[in-house]
Design an enzyme around this catalytic site. Structure first.
Site, PDB file in Angstrom:
ATOM      1  N   GLU A   1      -3.673  -7.456   1.292  1.00 29.38           N
ATOM      2  CA  GLU A   1      -3.888  -8.324   2.339  1.00 29.38           C
ATOM      3  C   GLU A   1      -4.040  -7.468   3.881  1.00 29.38           C
ATOM      4  O   GLU A   1      -3.174  -7.190   4.595  1.00 29.38           O
ATOM      5  CB  GLU A   1      -2.748  -9.279   2.823  1.00 29.38           C
ATOM      6  CG  GLU A   1      -2.718 -10.430   3.808  1.00 29.38           C
ATOM      7  CD  GLU A   1      -1.500 -11.020   4.176  1.00 29.38           C
ATOM      8  OE1 GLU A   1      -1.643 -11.873   5.201  1.00 29.38           O
ATOM      9  OE2 GLU A   1      -0.455 -10.586   3.663  1.00 29.38           O
TER      10      GLU A   1
ATOM     11  N   LYS B   1      -6.108 -11.327   0.138  1.00 34.49           N
ATOM     12  CA  LYS B   1      -5.705 -12.268   1.050  1.00 34.49           C
ATOM     13  C   LYS B   1      -6.296 -11.991   2.216  1.00 34.49           C
ATOM     14  O   LYS B   1      -6.185 -10.942   2.990  1.00 34.49           O
ATOM     15  CB  LYS B   1      -4.080 -12.427   1.012  1.00 34.49           C
ATOM     16  CG  LYS B   1      -3.584 -13.295   1.874  1.00 34.49           C
ATOM     17  CD  LYS B   1      -2.429 -13.821   1.591  1.00 34.49           C
ATOM     18  CE  LYS B   1      -1.787 -14.989   2.678  1.00 34.49           C
ATOM     19  NZ  LYS B   1      -0.372 -15.277   2.690  1.00 34.49           N
TER      20      LYS B   1
END
Length: 297
Positions: free
Chosen positions: A177, A214
């Site tokens: 992420e 993500k």
């Protein structure tokens, strides 16, 4: 090796991943939005009891099941607690059909070259062993991009993939992420740089290595389609990043193959003061709208 049934649920499930992983730093804000002010708890222990009660209430609501919520990201303290009389990861999978993930990062370093790298994680191996014991499928780790700085974005991607390799070594699937801050003026340029760096790291991965990504919802629709289609990527999920649920859903619905992994946008409108009927109805509407946006693209 990761659980094949859980891999199939993530790869083919029609839904999204719930982010229930507020840390110590973000918990007071999450509780305030839920209608619990800081003067209503006297210690960190009480604070974490209250946030666990909120998370348990969400997980045990009728709408929270594997039909539309394919996965959930847990904070370490949640992983170590029980929901419905079972360890939280087991309760998610066995009782609700939801694949459990664990947030493993320990916060962010100070900004340098337009990015905030992850703090060192000296105890990561021990945490990963514990996560496997409790039935966790994968992990999530967040760092932040605050400017379209090529050196910074390279550094952030290098770090993410280095830690991802350590996680893969434990048989867990990492969610990488590198969040791009939604308010920066050069967000579109930063996203183009990030896409290039991610592809440079993904292309050499061997066939037995799969990761998830993500990412902030991009300024250019379907910018991340090459990542969605990449053979080393199990799934690309989107963070809400401060957008309202309405705006996040609208942006997500325009991205082919991306699904949501929302935190604040998921819990928007929920309150500790609501009756069970009110709470369940609000969560049902939230889950329905996010699941719809996750499958529209």
């Amino acid at each position: 090796m990761p659980n094949q049934d859980q891999t199939d649920r993530i790869a083919r499930g029609q839904g999204f991943i719930a982010a229930l992983d507020q840390s110590g730093g973000s918990t007071p804000k999450a509780l305030k939005l839920y209608g619990i002010d800081e003067d209503q708890y006297a210690s960190e222990a009480e604070m974490f009891d209250l946030i666990h009660a909120m998370r348990s209430r969400i997980v045990e609501a009728p709408a929270f099941n594997g039909d539309r919520v394919v996965g959930a990201i847990l904070f370490e303290m949640t992983m170590e607690r029980e929901i419905g009389g079972k360890p939280a990861p087991a309760a998610l999978w066995e009782d609700h059909g939801v694949v459990p993930f664990l947030k493993v990062d320990k916060g962010l370093e100070a900004e340098a070259n337009g990015v905030r790298l992850m703090n060192p994680m000296p105890d990561l191996d021990a945490l990963l062993i514990r996560a496997r014991e409790l039935g966790v499928y994968g992990t999530k780790m967040r760092s932040v991009i605050d400017a379209a700085n090529p050196d910074g974005i390279k550094a952030i991607t290098d770090q993410q993939f280095e830690v991802a390799e350590q996680i893969l070594g434990h048989g867990l699937i990492p969610i990488i992420e590198p969040e791009v801050t939604i308010s920066i003026a050069d967000k579109a340029e930063a996203e183009e740089m990030l896409l290039r760096e991610l592809l440079l790291h993904l292309d050499p991965l061997p066939e037995d290595r799969m990761v998830m990504l993500k990412l902030t919802l991009p300024e250019v629709d379907n910018l991340y389609k090459p990542l969605v289609d990449h053979p080393r990527v199990l799934k690309v999920v989107a963070l809400s990043g401060g957008y309202s649920r309405e705006e996040a859903n609208a942006r997500l619905a325009r991205q082919t193959g991306m699904i949501a992994s929302f935190s604040r946008a998921l819990t928007e409108g929920l309150s500790a003061q609501q009756s069970e009927a009110e709470f369940n109805a609000t969560l049902e509407a939230s889950i329905a709208s996010i699941a719809k946006a996750s499958t529209s693209g």
